[in-house]
Design an enzyme around this catalytic site. Structure first.
Site, PDB file in Angstrom:
ATOM      1  N   ALA A   1       0.848  -1.244  -0.017  1.00  0.00           N
ATOM      2  CA  ALA A   1       0.042  -0.005   0.039  1.00  0.00           C
ATOM      3  C   ALA A   1       0.898   1.375   0.053  1.00  0.00           C
ATOM      4  O   ALA A   1       0.282   2.360  -0.265  1.00  0.00           O
ATOM      5  CB  ALA A   1      -0.826  -0.168   1.210  1.00  0.00           C
ATOM      6  N   ASP A   2       1.939   1.314   0.323  1.00  0.00           N
ATOM      7  CA  ASP A   2       3.032   2.401   0.349  1.00  0.00           C
ATOM      8  C   ASP A   2       4.286   2.141  -0.070  1.00  0.00           C
ATOM      9  O   ASP A   2       5.440   2.168   0.485  1.00  0.00           O
ATOM     10  CB  ASP A   2       3.203   2.673   1.904  1.00  0.00           C
ATOM     11  CG  ASP A   2       3.583   4.111   1.961  1.00  0.00           C
ATOM     12  OD1 ASP A   2       3.642   4.934   1.165  1.00  0.00           O
ATOM     13  OD2 ASP A   2       3.888   4.446   3.313  1.00  0.00           O
ATOM     14  N   LEU A   3       4.371   1.782  -1.512  1.00  0.00           N
ATOM     15  CA  LEU A   3       5.662   1.414  -2.145  1.00  0.00           C
ATOM     16  C   LEU A   3       6.412   2.640  -2.373  1.00  0.00           C
ATOM     17  O   LEU A   3       5.979   3.522  -3.217  1.00  0.00           O
ATOM     18  CB  LEU A   3       5.442   0.659  -3.284  1.00  0.00           C
ATOM     19  CG  LEU A   3       6.655   0.200  -4.061  1.00  0.00           C
ATOM     20  CD1 LEU A   3       7.252  -1.084  -3.013  1.00  0.00           C
ATOM     21  CD2 LEU A   3       6.244  -0.666  -5.404  1.00  0.00           C
TER      22      LEU A   3
ATOM     23  N   ASN B   1      10.659   2.355   1.890  1.00  0.00           N
ATOM     24  CA  ASN B   1      10.345   0.843   2.346  1.00  0.00           C
ATOM     25  C   ASN B   1      10.936  -0.194   1.622  1.00  0.00           C
ATOM     26  O   ASN B   1      10.450  -1.334   1.517  1.00  0.00           O
ATOM     27  CB  ASN B   1       8.566   0.893   2.095  1.00  0.00           C
ATOM     28  CG  ASN B   1       7.999   1.689   3.215  1.00  0.00           C
ATOM     29  OD1 ASN B   1       8.531   2.148   4.259  1.00  0.00           O
ATOM     30  ND2 ASN B   1       6.819   2.202   2.843  1.00  0.00           N
TER      31      ASN B   1
END
Ligand SMILES: Nc1ncnc2c1ncn2[C@@H]1O[C@H](COP(=O)(O)OP(=O)(O)O)[C@@H](O)[C@H]1O
Ligand SMILES: [Mg+2]
Length: 218
Positions: free
Chosen positions: A147-149, A153
């Site tokens: 969801a938060d590439l 990360n």
């Protein structure tokens, strides 16, 4: 892991705290500690966006199994068993309080890694970009939605192996269309980080290598 008790979430001493480079890096409260000779990472879930001003670290929900921490634990366990490069999950905590809960997650620390965002300070070899593209393709082939590439990360080790972390709100997702959007999000993160920096052009060239690696693995 031996001797797993709730105490694990109250380590007596921390080895370190993840460096925070500006807002984008993450809201998190991430701390490193050691238990039974294992280097572990404790993350306390914190709200992002506007709601952080009044909810801070509180999430709505009554069920442990549906909590942010348990969901991430189960997803990581699934991915880790499949052999995908993610941290091994250790333990998840759910602290109920009225209609809200707070949550923690403990994972094994990935050793000798650095966030892609930090490595971007100097140009990266083409082979690193291509390997990263291949890794992202591996996740997409397994229908893993992150969801938060972004570049914070993605952690890289000395052998160009990339690991994805921070699977909060991630899932196994059907279909194909979200995959391109997922890549575009990472591209935007890279452009933002390298904007007006001397390596902006290298990053753009690197991105083309990444796409090549992604397609080759396809
Ligand atoms: N398992 C891990 N091994 C090594 N470093 C980690 C691990 N988990 C988190 N980190 C470090 O802590 C930072 C923040 O962790 P992350 O899970 O992305 O939380 P958030 O973005 O919510 O703050 C990461 O960018 C990384 O540098
Ligand atoms: Mg993060």
């Amino acid at each position: 892991m031996p001797e797993l008790t709730a105490d694990l979430f109250q380590p007596r001493s921390f080895v370190g705290v993840a460096e925070v480079h500006g807002q984008e890096m993450g809201r998190g409260e991430v701390r490193f500690f050691t238990h039974a000779d294992q280097n572990l990472v404790l993350r306390h879930y914190r709200r992002g966006g506007f709601v952080r001003h009044f909810l801070a670290d509180r999430y709505l929900g009554l069920q442990a199994s549906a909590s942010r921490s348990f969901r991430e634990w189960f997803l990581l366990a699934d991915l880790y068993r499949q052999g995908l490069p993610v941290p091994r999950p250790v333990a998840a905590a759910f602290y109920p309080g009225g209609i809200f809960y707070r949550a923690d997650l403990i994972t094994c620390q990935l050793e000798n890694v650095q966030p892609l965002s930090t490595l971007l300070q100097s140009p990266l070899p083409d082979s690193t970009w291509r390997a990263l593209g291949g890794t992202l393709q591996q996740f997409h082939a397994a229908q893993v939605f992150h969801a938060d590439l972004n570049a914070h990360n993605i952690l890289l080790d000395r052998h160009q192996q990339a690991y994805l972390i921070d699977f909060d709100r991630g899932s196994i997702r059907k279909g194909q269309n979200w995959k391109q959007e997922n890549l575009r999000r990472l591209h935007r993160s890279l452009l933002k980080l390298s904007a007006s920096s001397p390596i902006a052009e290298d990053v753009e060239a690197g991105w083309q290598q990444l796409l090549t690696g992604y397609r080759q693995t396809d």
